[in-house]
Design an enzyme around this catalytic site. Structure first.
Site, PDB file in Angstrom:
ATOM      1  N   GLY A  85       0.837  -1.209   0.000  1.00  0.00           N
ATOM      2  CA  GLY A  85       0.000   0.000   0.000  1.00  0.00           C
ATOM      3  C   GLY A  85       0.865   1.251   0.000  1.00  0.00           C
ATOM      4  N   ASP A 103       4.500  -9.930   6.198  1.00  0.00           N
ATOM      5  CA  ASP A 103       3.795 -10.890   5.337  1.00  0.00           C
ATOM      6  C   ASP A 103       4.689 -11.473   4.230  1.00  0.00           C
ATOM      7  OD1 ASP A 103       1.638 -10.032   6.846  1.00  0.00           O
ATOM      8  OD2 ASP A 103       0.889  -8.656   5.300  1.00  0.00           O
ATOM      9  N   MET A 123      -0.715 -14.407  11.006  1.00  0.00           N
ATOM     10  CA  MET A 123      -1.008 -13.330  10.054  1.00  0.00           C
ATOM     11  C   MET A 123      -0.450 -13.662   8.657  1.00  0.00           C
ATOM     12  SD  MET A 123      -0.457  -9.813  12.144  1.00  0.00           S
ATOM     13  CE  MET A 123      -1.775  -9.094  13.110  1.00  0.00           C
ATOM     14  N   GLY A 124      -0.493 -12.675   7.778  1.00  0.00           N
ATOM     15  CA  GLY A 124       0.075 -12.871   6.433  1.00  0.00           C
ATOM     16  C   GLY A 124      -0.798 -12.334   5.319  1.00  0.00           C
ATOM     17  N   ARG A 125      -1.983 -11.848   5.667  1.00  0.00           N
ATOM     18  CA  ARG A 125      -2.973 -11.418   4.677  1.00  0.00           C
ATOM     19  C   ARG A 125      -3.188 -12.514   3.635  1.00  0.00           C
ATOM     20  NH1 ARG A 125      -4.992  -6.953   6.135  1.00  0.00           N
ATOM     21  NH2 ARG A 125      -6.443  -7.032   4.412  1.00  0.00           N
ATOM     22  N   GLU A 158      -4.278 -16.452   8.331  1.00  0.00           N
ATOM     23  CA  GLU A 158      -5.526 -15.678   8.480  1.00  0.00           C
ATOM     24  C   GLU A 158      -6.304 -15.542   7.167  1.00  0.00           C
ATOM     25  OE1 GLU A 158      -4.432 -11.735   9.824  1.00  0.00           O
ATOM     26  OE2 GLU A 158      -3.318 -11.304   7.990  1.00  0.00           O
ATOM     27  N   HIS A 177      -1.013  -9.534  16.902  1.00  0.00           N
ATOM     28  CA  HIS A 177       0.078  -8.560  16.798  1.00  0.00           C
ATOM     29  C   HIS A 177       1.328  -8.957  17.561  1.00  0.00           C
ATOM     30  CE1 HIS A 177      -3.405  -6.354  15.336  1.00  0.00           C
ATOM     31  NE2 HIS A 177      -2.522  -5.680  14.619  1.00  0.00           N
ATOM     32  N   ARG A 189       4.288  -9.046  15.380  1.00  0.00           N
ATOM     33  CA  ARG A 189       4.978  -7.841  14.896  1.00  0.00           C
ATOM     34  C   ARG A 189       5.756  -7.160  16.008  1.00  0.00           C
ATOM     35  NH1 ARG A 189       0.056  -5.191  11.715  1.00  0.00           N
ATOM     36  NH2 ARG A 189       0.487  -3.438  13.091  1.00  0.00           N
TER      37      ARG A 189
HETATM   38  O1  F6P Z   1       0.466  -6.469   6.784  1.00  0.00           O
HETATM   39  C1  F6P Z   1       0.862  -6.780   8.074  1.00  0.00           C
HETATM   40  C2  F6P Z   1      -0.297  -7.227   8.902  1.00  0.00           C
HETATM   41  O2  F6P Z   1       0.188  -7.573  10.195  1.00  0.00           O
HETATM   42  C3  F6P Z   1      -1.106  -8.380   8.313  1.00  0.00           C
HETATM   43  O3  F6P Z   1      -0.469  -9.619   8.469  1.00  0.00           O
HETATM   44  C4  F6P Z   1      -2.402  -8.235   9.058  1.00  0.00           C
HETATM   45  O4  F6P Z   1      -3.501  -8.768   8.342  1.00  0.00           O
HETATM   46  C5  F6P Z   1      -2.549  -6.747   9.171  1.00  0.00           C
HETATM   47  O5  F6P Z   1      -1.253  -6.199   9.056  1.00  0.00           O
HETATM   48  C6  F6P Z   1      -3.161  -6.306  10.474  1.00  0.00           C
HETATM   49  O6  F6P Z   1      -3.291  -4.934  10.450  1.00  0.00           O
HETATM   50  P1  F6P Z   1      -3.704  -4.058  11.695  1.00  0.00           P
HETATM   51  O7  F6P Z   1      -2.450  -3.829  12.502  1.00  0.00           O
HETATM   52  O8  F6P Z   1      -4.222  -2.807  11.097  1.00  0.00           O
HETATM   53  O9  F6P Z   1      -4.712  -4.822  12.469  1.00  0.00           O
END
Ligand code: F6P
Length: 360
Positions: free
Chosen positions: A115, A138, A180-182, A233, A284, A287
């Protein structure tokens, strides 16, 4: 100026530090950070922070980003409240470019995922001197072998599998871990192999619930056994849809993914699968915390290269890793296609080789 956009990601601070340290080796360069990505430029008063070597000292070991980030809005879709209380978006990109010029910003290094890099490309087309740096846990950006942050997320997910195994084995349970991973199954696939999961469900290989059940039942001969399922996910059953919800947060345009582990457990129960099951959503945690060494090194390589690209005026390009080199690619190319798991690729066949089922 350095800007970090999109979700926070382990290694962002290492990029910032590397840019500042490399810039300090040149004369006449000063680095500033845009607070909350480009939002700081559009804020009144402007929010930018001078980044000197003192400001970035030791930050490569910290997760997050010292200049903040956002995955909402942006200069092309700035949310504003209308008189009737509803929200709409306006394009403030021209105003932002004027402000950058006014501030004497010669170039921007934009660290972000797909993005953010689309925004970088659009700003480049409007004349901004911009360089992209790919980041995302991701690992779904093509043109680069890896994005930084990914290895840390895999490490955290793998440690979660290791921990879940003890409870699964002690209680004869199926424990389902949602990662996660979209739309990409990279984190799930790596964690499933590293952790020794029984089943791995990823978006690139829609699963057949009957096959998942069959595999798990095999592990539960006479009621005894245990199994770990790692589910991305973005995974979906064959003929089904992604499990997501529209966010009600202002300016948040992405769909919020999540809930697949719960759905899987529910569907297996409904089909009569009798073993005890529990789900864990890692969220999260993937991350957070300190970046693993690999991500610190990759992020540092990206930061140094990004500043050198500024010196070479390679604007409109993105840093990328193609083993063993750090190269640059046109931004437009980098955002063309996502990097998804190849269902016929070597990592999937490795997983199959050690008996992991993809539910097909
Ligand atoms: O793109 C990174 C990511 O952690 C994805 O794996 C996850 O779907 C998304 O961001 C979650 O976003 P947010 O922090 O806005 O919930």
């Amino acid at each position: 100026m350095v800007a970090t956009g999109g979700g926070d990601c382990p290694g962002l601070n290492a990029v910032i530090r590397a840019v500042v340290k490399r810039a300090a080796q040149e004369r006449d360069w000063e680095v500033v950070g845009g607070i909350q990505s480009f939002d700081g430029i559009l804020s009144e008063p402007t929010e930018i922070r001078v980044l000197d070597e003192h400001a970035v000292s030791g930050i490569h070991v910290q997760g997050g980003t010292i200049i903040g980030t956002t995955n909402k809005g942006g200069p092309f879709a700035w949310p504003i409240r209308q008189a009737d209380g509803t929200w709409t978006t306006v394009d403030r990109s021209d105003e932002m470019l004027r402000k950058l010029q006014f501030l004497g910003i010669d170039a921007v290094i934009s660290v972000g995922g797909d993005g953010s890099q689309r925004i970088s490309q659009a700003l480049f087309e409007k004349g901004l001197n911009i360089i992209g740096v790919p980041k995302t846990i991701d690992n779904d950006l093509s043109s680069t072998d890896f994005t930084f942050g990914f290895q840390t997320a895999v490490q955290i997910a793998t440690e979660a599998v290791d921990k879940l195994v003890t409870t699964a084995a002690s209680h004869n349970r199926v424990l389902v871990l949602e990662v996660m991973g979209r739309n990409a199954g990279w984190i799930a696939l790596h964690a499933a192999i590293a952790g020794g999961a029984e089943v791995c469900l990823i978006p690139e290989i829609p699963y057949d619930i009957a096959k998942v059940q069959e595999r798990l039942e095999k592990r539960f001969n006479r009621g005894k056994g245990h199994a770990i399922v790692v589910i991305a996910e973005g995974a979906m059953p064959r003929g089904g849809e992604i499990t997501s919800a529209k966010s009600d947060e202002i300016g948040y345009q992405n769909l919020r993914l999540g809930g697949v582990a719960h759905k899987l457990v529910h569907d297996l129960k409904t089909r009569g699968f009798e073993a005890d099951m529990r789900e864990t959503v890692l969220g999260h945690l993937q991350r957070g915390g300190i970046p693993v060494a690999y991500d610190r090194v990759l992020a540092t390589q990206f930061g140094v290269k990004a500043f050198e690209m500024v010196l070479e005026e390679r604007f409109g390009e993105m840093v990328a890793y193609r083993h063993p080199n750090i190269i640059s690619v046109p931004l437009v190319e980098a955002v063309m296609q996502p990097n998804l798991v190849d269902p016929e690729g070597s990592l999937v066949s490795t997983a199959r080789g050690v008996g992991i089922s993809f539910g097909v």
